[in-house]
Design a protein around this motif. Structure first.
Motif, PDB file in Angstrom:
ATOM      1  N   LEU A 243      45.845  72.767-104.680  1.00  0.00           N
ATOM      2  CA  LEU A 243      46.501  72.346-103.445  1.00  0.00           C
ATOM      3  C   LEU A 243      45.682  71.314-102.674  1.00  0.00           C
ATOM      4  CD1 LEU A 243      47.647  75.863-102.193  1.00  0.00           C
ATOM      5  CD2 LEU A 243      49.182  73.981-102.813  1.00  0.00           C
ATOM      6  N   LEU A 244      44.402  71.191-102.987  1.00  0.00           N
ATOM      7  CA  LEU A 244      43.504  70.343-102.206  1.00  0.00           C
ATOM      8  C   LEU A 244      43.317  68.949-102.812  1.00  0.00           C
ATOM      9  CD1 LEU A 244      40.694  72.986-101.539  1.00  0.00           C
ATOM     10  CD2 LEU A 244      42.807  72.579-100.251  1.00  0.00           C
ATOM     11  N   LEU A 245      43.855  68.714-104.007  1.00  0.00           N
ATOM     12  CA  LEU A 245      43.573  67.477-104.731  1.00  0.00           C
ATOM     13  C   LEU A 245      44.723  66.481-104.655  1.00  0.00           C
ATOM     14  CD1 LEU A 245      41.923  68.939-107.974  1.00  0.00           C
ATOM     15  CD2 LEU A 245      40.818  68.242-105.837  1.00  0.00           C
ATOM     16  N   ASN A 246      44.387  65.198-104.802  1.00  0.00           N
ATOM     17  CA  ASN A 246      45.397  64.141-104.873  1.00  0.00           C
ATOM     18  C   ASN A 246      46.249  64.312-106.122  1.00  0.00           C
ATOM     19  OD1 ASN A 246      44.710  62.239-102.605  1.00  0.00           O
ATOM     20  ND2 ASN A 246      42.738  62.234-103.649  1.00  0.00           N
ATOM     21  N   ARG A 247      47.557  64.233-105.948  1.00  0.00           N
ATOM     22  CA  ARG A 247      48.498  64.290-107.080  1.00  0.00           C
ATOM     23  C   ARG A 247      48.882  62.869-107.458  1.00  0.00           C
ATOM     24  NH1 ARG A 247      51.778  63.932-110.694  1.00  0.00           N
ATOM     25  NH2 ARG A 247      53.186  65.590-111.451  1.00  0.00           N
ATOM     26  N   LEU A 248      48.564  62.453-108.694  1.00  0.00           N
ATOM     27  CA  LEU A 248      48.720  61.062-109.117  1.00  0.00           C
ATOM     28  C   LEU A 248      49.690  60.942-110.289  1.00  0.00           C
ATOM     29  CD1 LEU A 248      44.926  60.132-109.169  1.00  0.00           C
ATOM     30  CD2 LEU A 248      46.558  59.572-107.369  1.00  0.00           C
ATOM     31  N   THR A 249      50.472  59.876-110.278  1.00  0.00           N
ATOM     32  CA  THR A 249      51.275  59.475-111.433  1.00  0.00           C
ATOM     33  C   THR A 249      50.884  58.052-111.785  1.00  0.00           C
ATOM     34  OG1 THR A 249      53.137  60.894-110.783  1.00  0.00           O
ATOM     35  CG2 THR A 249      53.593  59.109-112.338  1.00  0.00           C
ATOM     36  N   LEU A 250      50.246  57.895-112.931  1.00  0.00           N
ATOM     37  CA  LEU A 250      49.836  56.574-113.396  1.00  0.00           C
ATOM     38  C   LEU A 250      50.889  56.014-114.340  1.00  0.00           C
ATOM     39  CD1 LEU A 250      46.072  57.240-114.317  1.00  0.00           C
ATOM     40  CD2 LEU A 250      47.011  56.475-112.124  1.00  0.00           C
ATOM     41  N   HIS A 251      51.152  54.718-114.227  1.00  0.00           N
ATOM     42  CA  HIS A 251      52.036  54.030-115.156  1.00  0.00           C
ATOM     43  C   HIS A 251      51.193  53.266-116.172  1.00  0.00           C
ATOM     44  CE1 HIS A 251      55.401  55.193-112.657  1.00  0.00           C
ATOM     45  NE2 HIS A 251      54.719  54.767-111.599  1.00  0.00           N
ATOM     46  N   ALA A 252      51.808  52.880-117.271  1.00  0.00           N
ATOM     47  CA  ALA A 252      51.068  52.241-118.355  1.00  0.00           C
ATOM     48  C   ALA A 252      50.224  51.080-117.829  1.00  0.00           C
ATOM     49  CB  ALA A 252      52.032  51.745-119.430  1.00  0.00           C
ATOM     50  N   GLY A 253      48.949  51.081-118.181  1.00  0.00           N
ATOM     51  CA  GLY A 253      48.035  50.042-117.733  1.00  0.00           C
ATOM     52  C   GLY A 253      47.260  50.390-116.489  1.00  0.00           C
ATOM     53  N   GLU A 254      47.676  51.434-115.765  1.00  0.00           N
ATOM     54  CA  GLU A 254      46.939  51.869-114.579  1.00  0.00           C
ATOM     55  C   GLU A 254      45.867  52.878-114.975  1.00  0.00           C
ATOM     56  OE1 GLU A 254      50.208  51.338-111.004  1.00  0.00           O
ATOM     57  OE2 GLU A 254      50.032  53.313-111.967  1.00  0.00           O
ATOM     58  N   ALA A 255      44.781  52.889-114.222  1.00  0.00           N
ATOM     59  CA  ALA A 255      43.632  53.724-114.589  1.00  0.00           C
ATOM     60  C   ALA A 255      43.009  54.350-113.352  1.00  0.00           C
ATOM     61  CB  ALA A 255      42.588  52.884-115.324  1.00  0.00           C
ATOM     62  N   ILE A 256      42.275  55.435-113.569  1.00  0.00           N
ATOM     63  CA  ILE A 256      41.430  56.016-112.529  1.00  0.00           C
ATOM     64  C   ILE A 256      40.033  56.205-113.103  1.00  0.00           C
ATOM     65  CG2 ILE A 256      43.165  57.107-111.081  1.00  0.00           C
ATOM     66  CD1 ILE A 256      42.703  59.718-112.594  1.00  0.00           C
ATOM     67  N   TYR A 257      39.057  55.975-112.256  1.00  0.00           N
ATOM     68  CA  TYR A 257      37.651  56.164-112.619  1.00  0.00           C
ATOM     69  C   TYR A 257      37.140  57.435-111.963  1.00  0.00           C
ATOM     70  CZ  TYR A 257      32.582  55.534-112.555  1.00  0.00           C
ATOM     71  OH  TYR A 257      31.227  55.726-112.681  1.00  0.00           O
ATOM     72  N   LEU A 258      36.493  58.277-112.741  1.00  0.00           N
ATOM     73  CA  LEU A 258      36.037  59.579-112.274  1.00  0.00           C
ATOM     74  C   LEU A 258      34.519  59.620-112.331  1.00  0.00           C
ATOM     75  CD1 LEU A 258      38.746  61.294-114.390  1.00  0.00           C
ATOM     76  CD2 LEU A 258      38.748  61.237-111.903  1.00  0.00           C
ATOM     77  N   PRO A 259      33.868  59.295-111.215  1.00  0.00           N
ATOM     78  CA  PRO A 259      32.403  59.321-111.179  1.00  0.00           C
ATOM     79  C   PRO A 259      31.891  60.752-111.092  1.00  0.00           C
ATOM     80  CG  PRO A 259      33.248  58.807-109.018  1.00  0.00           C
ATOM     81  CD  PRO A 259      34.450  58.916-109.926  1.00  0.00           C
ATOM     82  N   ALA A 260      30.582  60.906-111.059  1.00  0.00           N
ATOM     83  CA  ALA A 260      29.970  62.228-110.961  1.00  0.00           C
ATOM     84  C   ALA A 260      30.509  62.977-109.750  1.00  0.00           C
ATOM     85  CB  ALA A 260      28.456  62.092-110.851  1.00  0.00           C
ATOM     86  N   GLY A 261      30.821  64.255-109.949  1.00  0.00           N
ATOM     87  CA  GLY A 261      31.251  65.110-108.849  1.00  0.00           C
ATOM     88  C   GLY A 261      32.730  65.109-108.569  1.00  0.00           C
ATOM     89  N   ASN A 262      33.497  64.191-109.168  1.00  0.00           N
ATOM     90  CA  ASN A 262      34.928  64.122-108.890  1.00  0.00           C
ATOM     91  C   ASN A 262      35.642  65.287-109.572  1.00  0.00           C
ATOM     92  OD1 ASN A 262      37.826  63.268-109.682  1.00  0.00           O
ATOM     93  ND2 ASN A 262      37.281  61.821-108.068  1.00  0.00           N
ATOM     94  N   LEU A 263      36.274  66.143-108.776  1.00  0.00           N
ATOM     95  CA  LEU A 263      37.030  67.269-109.328  1.00  0.00           C
ATOM     96  C   LEU A 263      38.391  66.760-109.784  1.00  0.00           C
ATOM     97  CD1 LEU A 263      36.765  70.377-109.705  1.00  0.00           C
ATOM     98  CD2 LEU A 263      38.013  70.617-107.551  1.00  0.00           C
TER      99      LEU A 263
END
Length: 409
Positions: A243-263
């Motif tokens: 319930l506390l996290l961002n809910r994301l929908t990525l489309h083809a070609g979109e990306a997210i970077y998850l550095p240290a500590g990212n839940l």
């Protein structure tokens, strides 16, 4: 420049169609296939296929000739180890909720567990190696994920929208301190709830989510996600943490970077993932595997806000997903229908090239040629000459290029 034969990892959350279809094998597969690994990971290294059809472990090649395979700079900085791993990720069901340590946290945790005599393959081992594990995931299809803590004020709105008698005190806890410290307090409370209290609260929350969906409420996607997680993990505190996290929908070609500590938690879809060559995972829940709450709380970063979605910095046919991490960099190259233009690659370090659509011809400056079909990949050691890449035919073609990061100290 040689083709790779890559390992398929058959985790239960995988798809029985995505990877077999990509590789041209019979569909469906007998068992779920979750990840296709490309790299020199000790657990499942790729194999380089020579001109005569013989195969050699990429890990053994790198270990026997680190300078020739990786280049002087990369070999010295990473101790003769290929620092990245490239994957195809095929998530039919959600993975575990998890975070990864920083380089310092990993080194300290590894040293502690070595001193304690915990076997590196033990089920309760948090740090099987002393390295960080940042990662980037780029969607090939619509890709759904939870990542990073949502702005606390927005989370308070969500919690109040699905309010129940049992949930009120927790939503007001965050409302009284809508900042990273408040998130830490609420998150810690959720994941340390005694099982009887959790068994009482979770059904209330799930019933409230059902009502919110039926009423076409503002947080429909978030509630549907929690309902799905609650169905598969009915007594798990990770459902509340979701319930506390961002809910994301990525489309083809979109990306997210998850550095240290990212839940984060990958929910569903197909993606290319690049990550540091490490196995260090701190799990929060939604898994039967080991969860070390105190260590998780030392690693998780409670910074909050919208999770940045990357489209890549465009340069002609190429888009580069810049993250600043030294272990890797990912580029995406797209040839549209009828485009037969050449891409000139003159890297100074090791590369893995992966074709995800169409067919490509790779021509090295020494005259070597390799055809790369959908689902295939090649290894380019640092000692290789430059390579030119162009589509075969006029159909659209897509290429992912994995390299070492450009910001090595």
């Amino acid at each position: 420049m040689e083709l790779l034969r890559n390992a398929v990892r058959p985790y239960a959350w995988g798809s029985r169609t995505t990877i077999p279809e990509l590789l041209g094998r019979p569909v469906p597969s007998p068992h779920p296939e979750a990840e296709l690994w490309m790299g020199a990971h000790p657990g499942d290294p790729s194999h380089v296929i020579g001109p005569d059809g013989t195969e050699h472990s990429l890990l053994e090649l790198v270990e026997s000739d680190p300078v020739g395979q990786l280049g002087v700079r990369c070999a010295e900085h990473w101790g003769g180890r290929l620092p990245f791993l490239l994957k195809i990720l095929a998530a039919e069901e959600p993975l575990s909720m998890q975070a990864h340590p920083s380089a310092q946290q990993a080194a300290e945790g590894y040293a502690r567990e070595e001193a304690a005599g915990i076997a590196r393959d033990a089920s309760n081992r948090n740090y099987p190696d002393p390295t960080a594990k940042p990662e980037l995931v780029c969607a090939l299809t619509e890709f759904h994920a939870l990542a990073g803590f949502r702005d606390p004020d927005r989370t308070v709105e969500l919690l109040r929208a699905i309010d129940t008698p049992g949930l009120t005190k927790y939503s007001e806890l965050l409302a009284a301190q809508p900042d990273p410290d408040g998130l830490r307090a609420l998150f810690t409370t959720f994941i340390t709830l005694p099982q009887p209290a959790l068994d009482e609260l979770l059904p209330e929350v799930l019933d409230a989510c059902v009502r919110h969906v039926k009423d076409h409420g503002e947080f429909d996607a978030e509630c549907r996600t929690v309902l799905g997680l609650g169905e598969t993990h009915p007594r798990d505190a990770g459902v509340l943490a979701a319930l506390l996290l961002n809910r994301l929908t990525l489309h083809a070609g979109e990306a997210i970077y998850l550095p240290a500590g990212n839940l984060h938690l990958y929910l569903h879809g197909t993606a290319v993932e690049i990550l540091a060559n490490s196995d260090n995972i701190l799990r929060c829940g939604l898994t039967p595997k080991h969860v070390d709450v105190p260590e998780l709380l030392r690693v998780v970063d409670f910074a909050c806000g919208d999770m940045p979605v990357l489209s890549g910095e465009a340069a002609g046919r190429s888009s580069v997903y810049r993250t600043g991490t030294p272990e890797f960099e990912l580029s995406r190259v797209e040839w549209t229908d009828g485009d037969r233009g050449e891409l000139d690659l003159h890297g100074t370090g090791p590369e893995i090239l992966l074709c995800t659509a169409g067919e490509l011809l790779l021509c090295a400056d020494d005259g070597t040629k390799v055809e790369l079909h959908r689902g295939e990949s090649v290894w380019l050691p640092a000692s290789d000459p430059g390579v030119k890449v162009r589509p075969i035919g006029t159909e659209p073609a897509h290429l992912f290029r994995a390299t070492v990061g450009t910001c090595i100290d």
